[in-house]
Design a protein around this motif. Structure first.
Motif, PDB file in Angstrom:
ATOM      1  N   PRO A 185     -13.189 -54.974   5.558  1.00 51.50           N
ATOM      2  CA  PRO A 185     -12.193 -54.109   4.917  1.00 51.50           C
ATOM      3  C   PRO A 185     -12.628 -53.678   3.527  1.00 51.50           C
ATOM      4  CG  PRO A 185     -11.463 -56.388   4.911  1.00 51.50           C
ATOM      5  CD  PRO A 185     -12.733 -56.350   5.699  1.00 51.50           C
ATOM      6  N   MET A 186     -12.141 -52.504   3.149  1.00 48.77           N
ATOM      7  CA  MET A 186     -12.384 -52.003   1.797  1.00 48.77           C
ATOM      8  C   MET A 186     -11.147 -51.298   1.292  1.00 48.77           C
ATOM      9  SD  MET A 186     -12.481 -48.399   1.910  1.00 48.77           S
ATOM     10  CE  MET A 186     -13.197 -48.068   0.335  1.00 48.77           C
ATOM     11  N   THR A 187     -10.968 -51.378  -0.008  1.00 49.93           N
ATOM     12  CA  THR A 187      -9.925 -50.635  -0.694  1.00 49.93           C
ATOM     13  C   THR A 187     -10.452 -50.316  -2.083  1.00 49.93           C
ATOM     14  OG1 THR A 187      -7.571 -50.523  -1.209  1.00 49.93           O
ATOM     15  CG2 THR A 187      -8.667 -52.642  -1.576  1.00 49.93           C
ATOM     16  N   ALA A 188      -9.595 -49.801  -2.944  1.00 55.10           N
ATOM     17  CA  ALA A 188     -10.104 -49.387  -4.249  1.00 55.10           C
ATOM     18  C   ALA A 188      -9.051 -49.443  -5.340  1.00 55.10           C
ATOM     19  CB  ALA A 188     -10.652 -47.956  -4.155  1.00 55.10           C
ATOM     20  N   LEU A 189      -9.559 -49.483  -6.539  1.00 51.96           N
ATOM     21  CA  LEU A 189      -8.816 -49.231  -7.764  1.00 51.96           C
ATOM     22  C   LEU A 189      -9.468 -47.967  -8.312  1.00 51.96           C
ATOM     23  CD1 LEU A 189      -7.097 -49.722 -10.268  1.00 51.96           C
ATOM     24  CD2 LEU A 189      -8.712 -51.491 -10.955  1.00 51.96           C
ATOM     25  N   ALA A 190      -8.779 -46.843  -8.170  1.00 54.27           N
ATOM     26  CA  ALA A 190      -9.360 -45.542  -8.521  1.00 54.27           C
ATOM     27  C   ALA A 190      -8.673 -44.971  -9.748  1.00 54.27           C
ATOM     28  CB  ALA A 190      -9.209 -44.588  -7.331  1.00 54.27           C
ATOM     29  N   TYR A 191      -9.430 -44.194 -10.506  1.00 55.39           N
ATOM     30  CA  TYR A 191      -8.863 -43.611 -11.717  1.00 55.39           C
ATOM     31  C   TYR A 191      -9.453 -42.243 -12.000  1.00 55.39           C
ATOM     32  CZ  TYR A 191     -13.116 -45.430 -13.905  1.00 55.39           C
ATOM     33  OH  TYR A 191     -14.422 -45.713 -14.215  1.00 55.39           O
ATOM     34  N   GLY A 192      -8.690 -41.483 -12.752  1.00 52.24           N
ATOM     35  CA  GLY A 192      -9.072 -40.137 -13.166  1.00 52.24           C
ATOM     36  C   GLY A 192      -7.821 -39.307 -13.323  1.00 52.24           C
ATOM     37  N   SER A 193      -7.974 -38.035 -13.646  1.00 57.17           N
ATOM     38  CA  SER A 193      -6.804 -37.202 -13.922  1.00 57.17           C
ATOM     39  C   SER A 193      -5.849 -37.121 -12.735  1.00 57.17           C
ATOM     40  CB  SER A 193      -7.228 -35.806 -14.362  1.00 57.17           C
ATOM     41  OG  SER A 193      -7.951 -35.174 -13.333  1.00 57.17           O
ATOM     42  N   VAL A 194      -6.377 -37.180 -11.513  1.00 55.48           N
ATOM     43  CA  VAL A 194      -5.510 -37.205 -10.326  1.00 55.48           C
ATOM     44  C   VAL A 194      -5.619 -38.567  -9.635  1.00 55.48           C
ATOM     45  CG1 VAL A 194      -5.407 -34.718  -9.941  1.00 55.48           C
ATOM     46  CG2 VAL A 194      -7.239 -36.030  -8.897  1.00 55.48           C
ATOM     47  N   GLY A 195      -5.798 -39.596 -10.430  1.00 49.62           N
ATOM     48  CA  GLY A 195      -5.821 -40.960  -9.915  1.00 49.62           C
ATOM     49  C   GLY A 195      -7.052 -41.314  -9.106  1.00 49.62           C
TER      50      GLY A 195
ATOM     51  N   GLU B 291      -4.991 -66.655  -1.264  1.00 53.09           N
ATOM     52  CA  GLU B 291      -5.679 -66.450   0.018  1.00 53.09           C
ATOM     53  C   GLU B 291      -7.083 -65.868  -0.093  1.00 53.09           C
ATOM     54  OE1 GLU B 291      -2.911 -63.905   1.971  1.00 53.09           O
ATOM     55  OE2 GLU B 291      -1.619 -65.559   2.593  1.00 53.09           O
ATOM     56  N   LEU B 292      -7.412 -65.268  -1.227  1.00 53.61           N
ATOM     57  CA  LEU B 292      -8.684 -64.568  -1.368  1.00 53.61           C
ATOM     58  C   LEU B 292      -9.407 -64.984  -2.642  1.00 53.61           C
ATOM     59  CD1 LEU B 292      -7.349 -60.979  -0.536  1.00 53.61           C
ATOM     60  CD2 LEU B 292      -8.587 -62.501   1.024  1.00 53.61           C
ATOM     61  N   GLU B 293     -10.730 -64.949  -2.598  1.00 55.62           N
ATOM     62  CA  GLU B 293     -11.560 -65.223  -3.774  1.00 55.62           C
ATOM     63  C   GLU B 293     -12.261 -63.921  -4.154  1.00 55.62           C
ATOM     64  OE1 GLU B 293     -15.735 -67.474  -4.583  1.00 55.62           O
ATOM     65  OE2 GLU B 293     -14.306 -68.477  -3.266  1.00 55.62           O
ATOM     66  N   PHE B 294     -12.110 -63.510  -5.401  1.00 50.81           N
ATOM     67  CA  PHE B 294     -12.672 -62.240  -5.873  1.00 50.81           C
ATOM     68  C   PHE B 294     -13.840 -62.496  -6.822  1.00 50.81           C
ATOM     69  CE2 PHE B 294      -8.424 -61.305  -4.551  1.00 50.81           C
ATOM     70  CZ  PHE B 294      -8.493 -60.027  -4.007  1.00 50.81           C
ATOM     71  N   GLU B 295     -14.882 -61.668  -6.680  1.00 53.12           N
ATOM     72  CA  GLU B 295     -16.043 -61.754  -7.554  1.00 53.12           C
ATOM     73  C   GLU B 295     -16.444 -60.346  -7.983  1.00 53.12           C
ATOM     74  OE1 GLU B 295     -20.753 -62.868  -7.216  1.00 53.12           O
ATOM     75  OE2 GLU B 295     -19.335 -64.095  -6.076  1.00 53.12           O
ATOM     76  N   LYS B 296     -16.635 -60.176  -9.271  1.00 56.14           N
ATOM     77  CA  LYS B 296     -17.021 -58.870  -9.812  1.00 56.14           C
ATOM     78  C   LYS B 296     -18.515 -58.637  -9.591  1.00 56.14           C
ATOM     79  CE  LYS B 296     -16.796 -58.431 -14.280  1.00 56.14           C
ATOM     80  NZ  LYS B 296     -16.381 -58.191 -15.673  1.00 56.14           N
TER      81      LYS B 296
ATOM     82  N   LYS C 224     -11.841 -69.638   1.283  1.00 57.59           N
ATOM     83  CA  LYS C 224     -11.152 -68.353   1.206  1.00 57.59           C
ATOM     84  C   LYS C 224     -12.144 -67.226   1.492  1.00 57.59           C
ATOM     85  CE  LYS C 224      -8.208 -69.734  -2.686  1.00 57.59           C
ATOM     86  NZ  LYS C 224      -7.834 -69.357  -4.059  1.00 57.59           N
ATOM     87  N   PRO C 225     -11.677 -66.136   2.108  1.00 56.63           N
ATOM     88  CA  PRO C 225     -12.537 -64.955   2.246  1.00 56.63           C
ATOM     89  C   PRO C 225     -12.955 -64.457   0.864  1.00 56.63           C
ATOM     90  CG  PRO C 225     -10.614 -64.757   3.660  1.00 56.63           C
ATOM     91  CD  PRO C 225     -10.385 -65.951   2.779  1.00 56.63           C
ATOM     92  N   ARG C 226     -14.233 -64.071   0.754  1.00 53.12           N
ATOM     93  CA  ARG C 226     -14.799 -63.600  -0.512  1.00 53.12           C
ATOM     94  C   ARG C 226     -14.751 -62.078  -0.561  1.00 53.12           C
ATOM     95  NH1 ARG C 226     -20.271 -64.849  -1.444  1.00 53.12           N
ATOM     96  NH2 ARG C 226     -19.817 -64.627  -3.646  1.00 53.12           N
ATOM     97  N   ILE C 227     -14.205 -61.557  -1.633  1.00 52.82           N
ATOM     98  CA  ILE C 227     -14.060 -60.123  -1.828  1.00 52.82           C
ATOM     99  C   ILE C 227     -14.857 -59.704  -3.058  1.00 52.82           C
ATOM    100  CG2 ILE C 227     -12.441 -58.207  -2.125  1.00 52.82           C
ATOM    101  CD1 ILE C 227     -12.047 -59.875   0.499  1.00 52.82           C
ATOM    102  N   ALA C 228     -15.782 -58.773  -2.874  1.00 48.40           N
ATOM    103  CA  ALA C 228     -16.543 -58.229  -4.002  1.00 48.40           C
ATOM    104  C   ALA C 228     -15.747 -57.097  -4.641  1.00 48.40           C
ATOM    105  CB  ALA C 228     -17.889 -57.713  -3.533  1.00 48.40           C
ATOM    106  N   VAL C 229     -15.648 -57.130  -5.950  1.00 51.69           N
ATOM    107  CA  VAL C 229     -15.036 -56.038  -6.716  1.00 51.69           C
ATOM    108  C   VAL C 229     -16.201 -55.286  -7.351  1.00 51.69           C
ATOM    109  CG1 VAL C 229     -13.450 -55.439  -8.585  1.00 51.69           C
ATOM    110  CG2 VAL C 229     -12.962 -57.422  -7.116  1.00 51.69           C
TER     111      VAL C 229
END
Length: 178
Positions: free
Chosen positions: A110-120, A35-40, A3-8
């Motif tokens: 590719p990159m994406t995010a889990l974002a947080y804060g007062s306006v997300g 489909e994907l393998e995630f690693e923190k 599986k493709p490896r995705i770094a978190v």
């Protein structure tokens, strides 16, 4: 076929950061992804110096062995999910430094995010996407944002409720991101 490896990548290193709560939730949701393998990758665990190389490793090999170790670690991943805290309308200094420590290793991934804060975390993610383009990453359209009332419901700055309390509000974004 593997599986493709995705770094978190957790982008905040503060002692009192909120990042662990959404990261743990995200890792739980992707644990059995077909489909994907995630690693923190926690920036707290990386021994990164402040960027002090002659140039980007695109042009000149890095000399600091800590930077080289980071580059080698990143090279083994096929994509990235950044856990993004919004600090003063941008990403954390620790995350910017980690991004600057490599160049080739980010390219065409590719990159994406889990974002947080007062306006997300929207303003920080906007800055991150601009940096990602310069590093020749491929920013995805979708991301997960925890903002407004949801952020204050699960943040220690508010009610400090478990993420499960807002999970229904995040489901569509998570599905679209993965």
């Amino acid at each position: 076929m593997s599986k493709p490896r995705i770094a978190v990548i957790i982008g905040s290193t503060r002692e009192t950061r909120f990042a662990d709560k959404p990261t743990d939730w995200f890792m739980d949701k992707v644990r059995d992804h077909v489909e994907l393998e995630f690693e923190k990758l926690d920036l707290r665990d990386q021994d990164l110096p402040f960027f002090d190389e002659k140039a980007s490793n695109l042009w000149v090999p890095s000399e600091d062995p800590r930077a080289v170790a980071w580059q080698e670690k990143l090279a083994g991943f096929d994509g990235f999910v950044f856990v993004v805290a919004e600090y003063n309308r941008s990403v954390t200094g620790a995350l910017k430094n980690a991004l600057d420590q490599a160049y080739k290793e980010w390219n065409r991934k590719p990159m994406t995010a889990l974002a947080y804060g007062s306006v997300g975390g929207a303003r920080a993610l906007e800055q991150l996407r601009l940096i990602a383009i310069e590093l020749q990453m491929v920013p995805c359209r979708n991301a997960v944002h925890i903002g407004g009332g949801d952020f204050f419901k699960v943040s220690p700055l508010g009610q400090d409720a478990p993420i499960s309390e807002i999970e229904d509000n995040l489901k569509n974004a998570l599905d679209g991101t993965l």
